[in-house]
Design a protein around this motif. Structure first.
Motif, PDB file in Angstrom:
ATOM      1  N   UNK A  96       0.988  -1.426  -0.055  1.00  0.00           N
ATOM      2  CA  UNK A  96      -0.014   0.003   0.042  1.00  0.00           C
ATOM      3  C   UNK A  96       0.800   1.165   0.035  1.00  0.00           C
ATOM      4  N   UNK A  97       0.314   2.217  -0.526  1.00  0.00           N
ATOM      5  CA  UNK A  97       1.058   3.605  -0.613  1.00  0.00           C
ATOM      6  C   UNK A  97      -0.093   4.679  -0.831  1.00  0.00           C
ATOM      7  N   UNK A  98       0.173   5.811  -0.576  1.00  0.00           N
ATOM      8  CA  UNK A  98      -0.755   7.099  -0.809  1.00  0.00           C
ATOM      9  C   UNK A  98      -0.394   7.604  -1.983  1.00  0.00           C
ATOM     10  N   UNK A  99       0.637   7.547  -2.525  1.00  0.00           N
ATOM     11  CA  UNK A  99       1.173   8.200  -3.853  1.00  0.00           C
ATOM     12  C   UNK A  99       0.889   7.450  -5.250  1.00  0.00           C
ATOM     13  N   UNK A 100       0.160   8.017  -5.945  1.00  0.00           N
ATOM     14  CA  UNK A 100      -0.150   7.249  -7.287  1.00  0.00           C
ATOM     15  C   UNK A 100       0.951   6.875  -8.079  1.00  0.00           C
ATOM     16  N   UNK A 101       1.854   7.909  -8.297  1.00  0.00           N
ATOM     17  CA  UNK A 101       3.172   7.499  -8.991  1.00  0.00           C
ATOM     18  C   UNK A 101       3.879   6.556  -8.579  1.00  0.00           C
ATOM     19  N   UNK A 102       3.904   6.310  -7.320  1.00  0.00           N
ATOM     20  CA  UNK A 102       4.632   4.999  -6.651  1.00  0.00           C
ATOM     21  C   UNK A 102       3.880   3.813  -7.099  1.00  0.00           C
ATOM     22  N   UNK A 103       2.734   3.926  -6.904  1.00  0.00           N
ATOM     23  CA  UNK A 103       1.791   2.647  -7.291  1.00  0.00           C
ATOM     24  C   UNK A 103       2.022   2.365  -8.585  1.00  0.00           C
ATOM     25  N   UNK A 104       2.083   3.341  -9.665  1.00  0.00           N
ATOM     26  CA  UNK A 104       2.265   3.121 -10.943  1.00  0.00           C
ATOM     27  C   UNK A 104       3.528   2.364 -11.269  1.00  0.00           C
ATOM     28  N   UNK A 105       4.620   3.166 -10.705  1.00  0.00           N
ATOM     29  CA  UNK A 105       5.746   2.651 -10.736  1.00  0.00           C
ATOM     30  C   UNK A 105       6.044   0.969 -10.355  1.00  0.00           C
ATOM     31  N   UNK A 106       5.166   0.761  -9.093  1.00  0.00           N
ATOM     32  CA  UNK A 106       5.399  -0.527  -8.536  1.00  0.00           C
ATOM     33  C   UNK A 106       4.570  -1.715  -9.400  1.00  0.00           C
ATOM     34  N   UNK A 107       3.492  -1.113  -9.981  1.00  0.00           N
ATOM     35  CA  UNK A 107       2.641  -1.983 -10.787  1.00  0.00           C
ATOM     36  C   UNK A 107       3.178  -2.388 -12.149  1.00  0.00           C
ATOM     37  N   UNK A 108       3.986  -1.550 -12.633  1.00  0.00           N
ATOM     38  CA  UNK A 108       4.694  -1.750 -14.007  1.00  0.00           C
ATOM     39  C   UNK A 108       5.722  -2.503 -13.774  1.00  0.00           C
ATOM     40  N   UNK A 109       6.614  -2.115 -12.584  1.00  0.00           N
ATOM     41  CA  UNK A 109       8.138  -3.082 -12.235  1.00  0.00           C
ATOM     42  C   UNK A 109       7.249  -4.497 -11.957  1.00  0.00           C
ATOM     43  N   UNK A 110       6.192  -4.787 -11.303  1.00  0.00           N
ATOM     44  CA  UNK A 110       5.955  -6.344 -11.024  1.00  0.00           C
ATOM     45  C   UNK A 110       5.698  -6.918 -12.193  1.00  0.00           C
ATOM     46  N   UNK A 111       4.989  -6.148 -12.968  1.00  0.00           N
ATOM     47  CA  UNK A 111       4.803  -6.972 -14.467  1.00  0.00           C
ATOM     48  C   UNK A 111       5.949  -7.156 -15.175  1.00  0.00           C
ATOM     49  N   UNK A 112       6.966  -6.333 -15.076  1.00  0.00           N
ATOM     50  CA  UNK A 112       8.325  -6.723 -15.733  1.00  0.00           C
ATOM     51  C   UNK A 112       9.002  -7.718 -15.137  1.00  0.00           C
ATOM     52  N   UNK A 113       8.945  -7.682 -13.717  1.00  0.00           N
ATOM     53  CA  UNK A 113       9.516  -8.796 -13.011  1.00  0.00           C
ATOM     54  C   UNK A 113       8.904 -10.139 -12.723  1.00  0.00           C
TER      55      UNK A 113
END
Length: 148
Positions: A96-113
């Motif tokens: 969880x996080x409150x920052x949309x940018x961080x969540x967007x980064x994390x979702x993208x990276x989860x897919x890449x990984x």
């Protein structure tokens, strides 16, 4: 340059140039993530070297190497570094996080990984945790306290 990796359990080629373009588009980054092809999100981190990798290397030996079947809550997940490390050990992670940018980064990276099945991301703050109707075996709370 193309690198082979696994996304959604299916082999696929990853274009390193495209990874770098996407990293730039999703910036700025706080977590230095190591992606396929040797690509990193913040290789020259202002906190020195490989952040938060150097912190993980200090903490990791104190955690069980096998978290299979365990449920982890990562509060303030940022781009997902710790969530990914815990998922690699077999945990199911709610990040969880409150920052949309961080969540967007994390979702993208989860897919890449290839970790998108093991890590779920939600936009929530630390004060919302009390409303969760879930049980966790481990609560990860790194670098959040001083923001409260």
């Amino acid at each position: 340059m193309q690198v082979t990796t696994h996304l959604d359990d299916a082999p696929t080629a990853v274009d390193v140039g495209e990874l770098r373009r996407r990293i730039d588009a999703l910036g700025p980054w706080f977590h230095n993530l190591h992606l396929p092809g040797g690509v990193q999100t913040v290789p020259d981190h202002f906190l020195g070297g490989d952040f938060p990798g150097f912190k993980w290397r200090q903490i990791a030996p104190r955690l069980p190497p096998d978290l299979s079947g365990g449920r982890v809550l990562d509060v303030g997940c940022n781009a997902g570094f710790y969530s990914f490390e815990l998922a690699r050990r077999g945990a199911s992670v709610l990040a969880i996080d409150v920052e949309d940018l961080y969540l967007e980064q994390a979702r993208w990276a989860a897919g890449v990984l290839g970790l998108q099945r093991q890590v779920e991301f939600r936009r929530m703050g630390v004060y919302d945790v009390a409303a969760l109707k879930e049980n966790f075996d481990l609560v990860w709370f790194m670098g959040v306290f001083y923001h409260l």
